[in-house]
Design a protein around this motif. Sequence first.
Motif, PDB file in Angstrom:
ATOM      1  N   THR B  83       0.758  -1.221   0.125  1.00  0.00           N
ATOM      2  CA  THR B  83       0.159  -0.021  -0.113  1.00  0.00           C
ATOM      3  C   THR B  83       0.765   1.295   0.040  1.00  0.00           C
ATOM      4  O   THR B  83       0.711   2.106  -0.695  1.00  0.00           O
ATOM      5  N   VAL B  84       1.809   1.341   0.629  1.00  0.00           N
ATOM      6  CA  VAL B  84       2.831   2.495   0.949  1.00  0.00           C
ATOM      7  C   VAL B  84       3.095   3.001  -0.408  1.00  0.00           C
ATOM      8  O   VAL B  84       3.394   3.585  -0.920  1.00  0.00           O
ATOM      9  N   VAL B  85       3.815   1.553  -0.962  1.00  0.00           N
ATOM     10  CA  VAL B  85       4.405   1.663  -2.161  1.00  0.00           C
ATOM     11  C   VAL B  85       3.762   2.124  -3.153  1.00  0.00           C
ATOM     12  O   VAL B  85       4.257   3.118  -3.895  1.00  0.00           O
ATOM     13  N   LEU B  86       2.646   1.710  -3.319  1.00  0.00           N
ATOM     14  CA  LEU B  86       1.527   2.108  -4.396  1.00  0.00           C
ATOM     15  C   LEU B  86       1.253   3.552  -4.073  1.00  0.00           C
ATOM     16  O   LEU B  86       1.149   4.371  -5.126  1.00  0.00           O
ATOM     17  N   GLY B  90       1.649   6.167  -6.743  1.00  0.00           N
ATOM     18  CA  GLY B  90       0.509   7.207  -7.313  1.00  0.00           C
ATOM     19  C   GLY B  90       0.703   8.456  -7.111  1.00  0.00           C
ATOM     20  O   GLY B  90       0.627   9.365  -8.057  1.00  0.00           O
ATOM     21  N   ALA B  91       1.156   8.957  -5.769  1.00  0.00           N
ATOM     22  CA  ALA B  91       1.347  10.204  -5.642  1.00  0.00           C
ATOM     23  C   ALA B  91       2.228  10.879  -6.532  1.00  0.00           C
ATOM     24  O   ALA B  91       2.284  11.834  -6.899  1.00  0.00           O
ATOM     25  N   GLY B  92       3.516   9.955  -6.694  1.00  0.00           N
ATOM     26  CA  GLY B  92       4.638  10.536  -7.376  1.00  0.00           C
ATOM     27  C   GLY B  92       4.041  10.888  -8.819  1.00  0.00           C
ATOM     28  O   GLY B  92       4.574  11.858  -9.448  1.00  0.00           O
ATOM     29  N   ALA B  93       3.146  10.002  -9.346  1.00  0.00           N
ATOM     30  CA  ALA B  93       2.848   9.979 -10.597  1.00  0.00           C
ATOM     31  C   ALA B  93       1.738  11.140 -10.788  1.00  0.00           C
ATOM     32  O   ALA B  93       1.510  11.825 -11.796  1.00  0.00           O
ATOM     33  N   LEU B  94       0.891  11.344  -9.914  1.00  0.00           N
ATOM     34  CA  LEU B  94      -0.465  12.114 -10.013  1.00  0.00           C
ATOM     35  C   LEU B  94      -0.028  13.569  -9.339  1.00  0.00           C
ATOM     36  O   LEU B  94      -0.570  14.490 -10.028  1.00  0.00           O
ATOM     37  N   VAL B  95       0.667  13.509  -8.385  1.00  0.00           N
ATOM     38  CA  VAL B  95       0.547  14.806  -7.817  1.00  0.00           C
ATOM     39  C   VAL B  95       1.674  15.954  -8.472  1.00  0.00           C
ATOM     40  O   VAL B  95       2.774  15.417  -8.959  1.00  0.00           O
ATOM     41  N   PRO B  96       1.286  16.761  -9.042  1.00  0.00           N
ATOM     42  CA  PRO B  96       2.137  17.762  -9.847  1.00  0.00           C
ATOM     43  C   PRO B  96       3.218  18.250  -8.792  1.00  0.00           C
ATOM     44  O   PRO B  96       2.758  18.653  -7.663  1.00  0.00           O
ATOM     45  N   TRP B  97       4.182  18.743  -9.414  1.00  0.00           N
ATOM     46  CA  TRP B  97       5.514  19.311  -8.585  1.00  0.00           C
ATOM     47  C   TRP B  97       4.889  20.418  -7.887  1.00  0.00           C
ATOM     48  O   TRP B  97       5.092  20.722  -6.649  1.00  0.00           O
ATOM     49  N   ASP B  98       4.073  21.262  -8.459  1.00  0.00           N
ATOM     50  CA  ASP B  98       3.578  22.320  -7.928  1.00  0.00           C
ATOM     51  C   ASP B  98       2.962  22.212  -6.315  1.00  0.00           C
ATOM     52  O   ASP B  98       2.964  23.047  -5.773  1.00  0.00           O
ATOM     53  N   ASN B  99       2.414  20.874  -6.505  1.00  0.00           N
ATOM     54  CA  ASN B  99       1.640  20.869  -5.134  1.00  0.00           C
ATOM     55  C   ASN B  99       2.240  19.885  -4.275  1.00  0.00           C
ATOM     56  O   ASN B  99       1.814  19.111  -3.229  1.00  0.00           O
ATOM     57  N   ARG B 100       3.705  19.842  -4.138  1.00  0.00           N
ATOM     58  CA  ARG B 100       4.420  18.990  -3.519  1.00  0.00           C
ATOM     59  C   ARG B 100       4.255  19.346  -2.106  1.00  0.00           C
ATOM     60  O   ARG B 100       4.269  18.398  -1.072  1.00  0.00           O
ATOM     61  N   TRP B 101       4.010  20.538  -1.615  1.00  0.00           N
ATOM     62  CA  TRP B 101       3.979  20.809  -0.245  1.00  0.00           C
ATOM     63  C   TRP B 101       2.313  20.150   0.303  1.00  0.00           C
ATOM     64  O   TRP B 101       2.636  19.679   1.399  1.00  0.00           O
ATOM     65  N   GLN B 102       1.635  20.279  -0.523  1.00  0.00           N
ATOM     66  CA  GLN B 102       0.343  19.474  -0.095  1.00  0.00           C
ATOM     67  C   GLN B 102       0.613  18.039   0.056  1.00  0.00           C
ATOM     68  O   GLN B 102       0.158  17.121   1.036  1.00  0.00           O
ATOM     69  N   PHE B 103       1.257  17.491  -0.859  1.00  0.00           N
ATOM     70  CA  PHE B 103       1.753  16.011  -1.002  1.00  0.00           C
ATOM     71  C   PHE B 103       2.385  15.712   0.563  1.00  0.00           C
ATOM     72  O   PHE B 103       2.139  14.602   1.010  1.00  0.00           O
ATOM     73  N   ALA B 104       3.408  16.632   0.668  1.00  0.00           N
ATOM     74  CA  ALA B 104       4.242  16.283   1.656  1.00  0.00           C
ATOM     75  C   ALA B 104       3.371  16.291   3.072  1.00  0.00           C
ATOM     76  O   ALA B 104       3.515  15.574   3.886  1.00  0.00           O
ATOM     77  N   LEU B 105       2.438  17.189   3.041  1.00  0.00           N
ATOM     78  CA  LEU B 105       1.530  17.310   4.457  1.00  0.00           C
ATOM     79  C   LEU B 105       0.677  16.055   4.168  1.00  0.00           C
ATOM     80  O   LEU B 105       0.358  15.519   5.549  1.00  0.00           O
ATOM     81  N   THR B 106       0.108  15.441   3.126  1.00  0.00           N
ATOM     82  CA  THR B 106      -0.591  14.307   3.349  1.00  0.00           C
ATOM     83  C   THR B 106       0.140  13.182   3.833  1.00  0.00           C
ATOM     84  O   THR B 106      -0.251  12.328   4.668  1.00  0.00           O
ATOM     85  N   LEU B 107       1.338  12.969   3.348  1.00  0.00           N
ATOM     86  CA  LEU B 107       2.127  12.112   3.637  1.00  0.00           C
ATOM     87  C   LEU B 107       2.592  12.186   5.062  1.00  0.00           C
ATOM     88  O   LEU B 107       2.600  11.088   5.846  1.00  0.00           O
TER      89      LEU B 107
END
Lengths: 99, 884
Positions: B83-86, B90-107
């Motif tokens: 799950t973590v790997v997927l 997925g996040a790496g593929a879907l999340v645009p670089w612009d949104n990395r801060w949000q992604f980082a927050l989610t993680l």
Amino acid sequence: MSRVVVHIDRDLSDLVPGFLARKREDAAAIIRAAEISDYGALASIGHKIKGEGGSYGLDAVSEIGAAVEQAAKACDLAAVRQCAQQLAEFLDNLEIVYD
Amino acid sequence: MQLTLLLQIAYLLADYFIYRPSAGMLAPRVFNIGVVAAFLFIMPRPLFRRHWRGMVLGVCVAIMASLLAYSLAERRTGLLLVTVVLTMMGAGALVPWDNRWQFALTLTGLAAMAVRYAVAPASAADAVHRWIALIGAAGLGHCMTVLAQRYRREMTARVKTLDENHRELVREITQREAAVAERERAQQQLLESEAKLRKVFETSLDAIAINHLQSGHYIEVNREFVSLFGYGVDEVIGRSPAELGLWARPEQQRVLAEQLESRGFVRNMEMEVRTKDGRLLPAQISAAVAEVDGEPCVVSVTRDITLAKSAEAELIAAREAALAASEAKSEFVSNISHEIRTPMNAMLGTADLLSDTALSFEQRHFVETIQANGSAMLALVNGVLDLARVESGRLSLEKVEFNLRDLAEKTLEALATSAHEKKLELATRIMPGVPLALIGDPVRLRQILINLLGNAIKFTERGEIIVTIEALRKPASADGPSRDGGQGWFRISVADTGVGIPVERRGAIFTEFAQANSSTAREYGGSGLGLAIAKRLVELMNGRIEVESEVGKGSTFSIVVPFDLQTGAAGADSVQTGNEPLLRGKRVLIADDTLANRVIAGEWLAERSAEVMGVIDGPRALAEVERARLAGHPYDALLIDARMPGMDGITLAQNLLSNGGDENSIPSEALVLMLTSDDLTLALARLREIGFDSNVRCGYVVKPLKRSELLTMLTRVLSPIRNVEQERSELSPPAATAAVAGPLRPLRILLAEDSIDNRLLIKAFLKQYPYTVEFAESGQEAIDRVIAAPFDLVLMDIQMPVVDGYTAVRTIREWERGQRRVPVPIIALTASALDEAVRKSLDAGCDAHLSKPVRKATLIEAILRATALPRALDHDPAPAEAKH
């Protein structure tokens, strides 16, 4: 009046006696013209004598001539007569040395 | 909102699949699903299109979260890792670089949830619920951030556009404002400048007017116009100057109009104008055609020149007065000079008479003082008179034929005595090729030369004075005998070895009464008139006078003057030609200490092809003669200056004569002595003593040297075959004629004289000369005799009976003119030495005047002078007519 000695050029020795004789005549002519008060003639004679004397070495004659002319022009008969007298005396006392 | 919805959906799905829902919980969940469905249903399609990625993401996140929660709760490590790997992938593929801060927050949220669960495991379901909610919040945050970003981007873009628009607007507004301000400023300036111009127009002290070009009507006038002409502005505008009668003179107005038409302007035209009250004023008008307000107009400036005119009139009057005063001065000077001359002549005449009487030594000295001073004063008065005549323009130049050499030599001769008394050498040097037969005013030229020479003699203590004559330009027609002989320019210079003139005084010396310095007058005497007169005379001849000088060395005065050349006489400068061959090849030694004399005499001899040698003193001459004799080429002749330092010329001659044997022997060299005039008597006495006098090979000339005289004398001593006696009579004229030595030509003379004593006397005077004297005893007889047969000279007594001398001379002159004869020289003889008599006799046509009693010397000199110059038909108008 004492003798007047005048030196005259030897070249003129022929002429001088005649000249002196004519000047005596002139003196007489002056007296005559004075008697009739002919001033014109007096001035003329005076002028002529004035123009002659010095050329012969007799400057006194020229001077007397000039004086006669002057006196005649001034109608001064007394002076004219005096001049005639002077002329006559000068001629009488003249002693000429030719050299 | 969508996120919340998505989270709800994800929660429902996870809740359903992970936990089998209990019956009690179904109802709210269905409700929830219904709300979501309804929402989806009503959700606008554009919104869905825009946010589907977000929804897919949300679903994916929920699934991943549930899987994570499950694997953790069930401790299924493998699933957890997958799950973590997927999720990561997925996040790496879907999340645009612009949104990395949000992604980082989610993680971070996921990590925190996992940590919390691992540390304090509550009920798994509870934990999952919380963490799903947490993740949902994170997703919401993310979506909100994305939305906010989008909104901000949009707004920023919009604001940017708005901003640009605004800026554009502001720029435009600013520009417009600037343009407006500029316009306003220009307008202001225009107003100011107009005000300024108006001010200029109004305050101008000249009357300015603008008229319509066609009608001439006034359009505008200034204040000065109003005050000048006296018309009000209203009276003037709309009317023409002609209607107002401003032009006092119609012809002036016509000229003004013509000028304006032809040239477009008029500058400083003087006109007379009439003011309203009828006064006439002189005015100066300048006008120009110009376009004013689109109309062709005339702008005119009128100035009242009454004051200037009156000043001008005063100036003219002052000038005239000054001229009149100057004229009066000249007249006065002229009159007073005449008046002074008359008694002066009488005084001098009397002094002359006195000096001829028997006088004591002392008395003679006094008389001589009177004579010297009287002569000086007479010369001064004559100078003043000449100057006055030149100044008043009353002096006119004659045009008669003359010979330049004769004139120069005679002039020098006249001054020889005064020069020789100061032991000065005097010589003329005429450069080769100078035309000598000229036409001009010899009397005035002579006067100029006398002045220059007199000056030179006065200011020279020792040395020499040399007159040099040169031709400046080759006359055009020198070789062809044309009717018009042409014109030549001559430089005649008088060089002395005197005191010289300092540079700063050179300009002033030509001014009347000025001398080089004020002490000069005391030292040397003289009035300072000579040079001034010379300068005026030279200028009258269209020439110029120059001076070069070196203090202590001497001065050279030069005149440069033009003279006409006599027709066909360009080469008329020759001595009697018969004698010339005798000089050819002869050897002549010149012994003279003066260089100039050696040069000049040398030139004359060289011209005649003689061989010339020069030495500077007696001993050298003797040595040279000796040397030449021994060498077998003895000299043919010696030219010896009588006055030399050391052994003088006469001693030298004596040496040479005795050298030749006994006193009467003929020396091998012919000798010519050059004597000076001042001690002539003494010199002649010495010559007699040494036997020079009687030697046929010896002769003498008197300085200043004259070419013809010298050459003739040399020729004569070189040919001793000629009749000695005849030579003697010509060679040794009586003392009176020593100054005009040279062969005398026979003359036929008529003496008109009523006094027999004078007739005899003059005949006696002339006895020694080759002159035939005939008598006339009255004026009439003189006329008759002149008409009957030609004479070379007439001596005319003025006071004669019947026809006097004046009348006789006039009659003779008239007859000559009628007959086109060359006028015979006439010398007047009068017993009155007064100026008046002199003038009257000259007016009547006499050439010269002699005062009686006549002295022999003066008579001879006058005869020689009167018969020396060539005669021309100077009274005859015929040649002038022939020119036409």
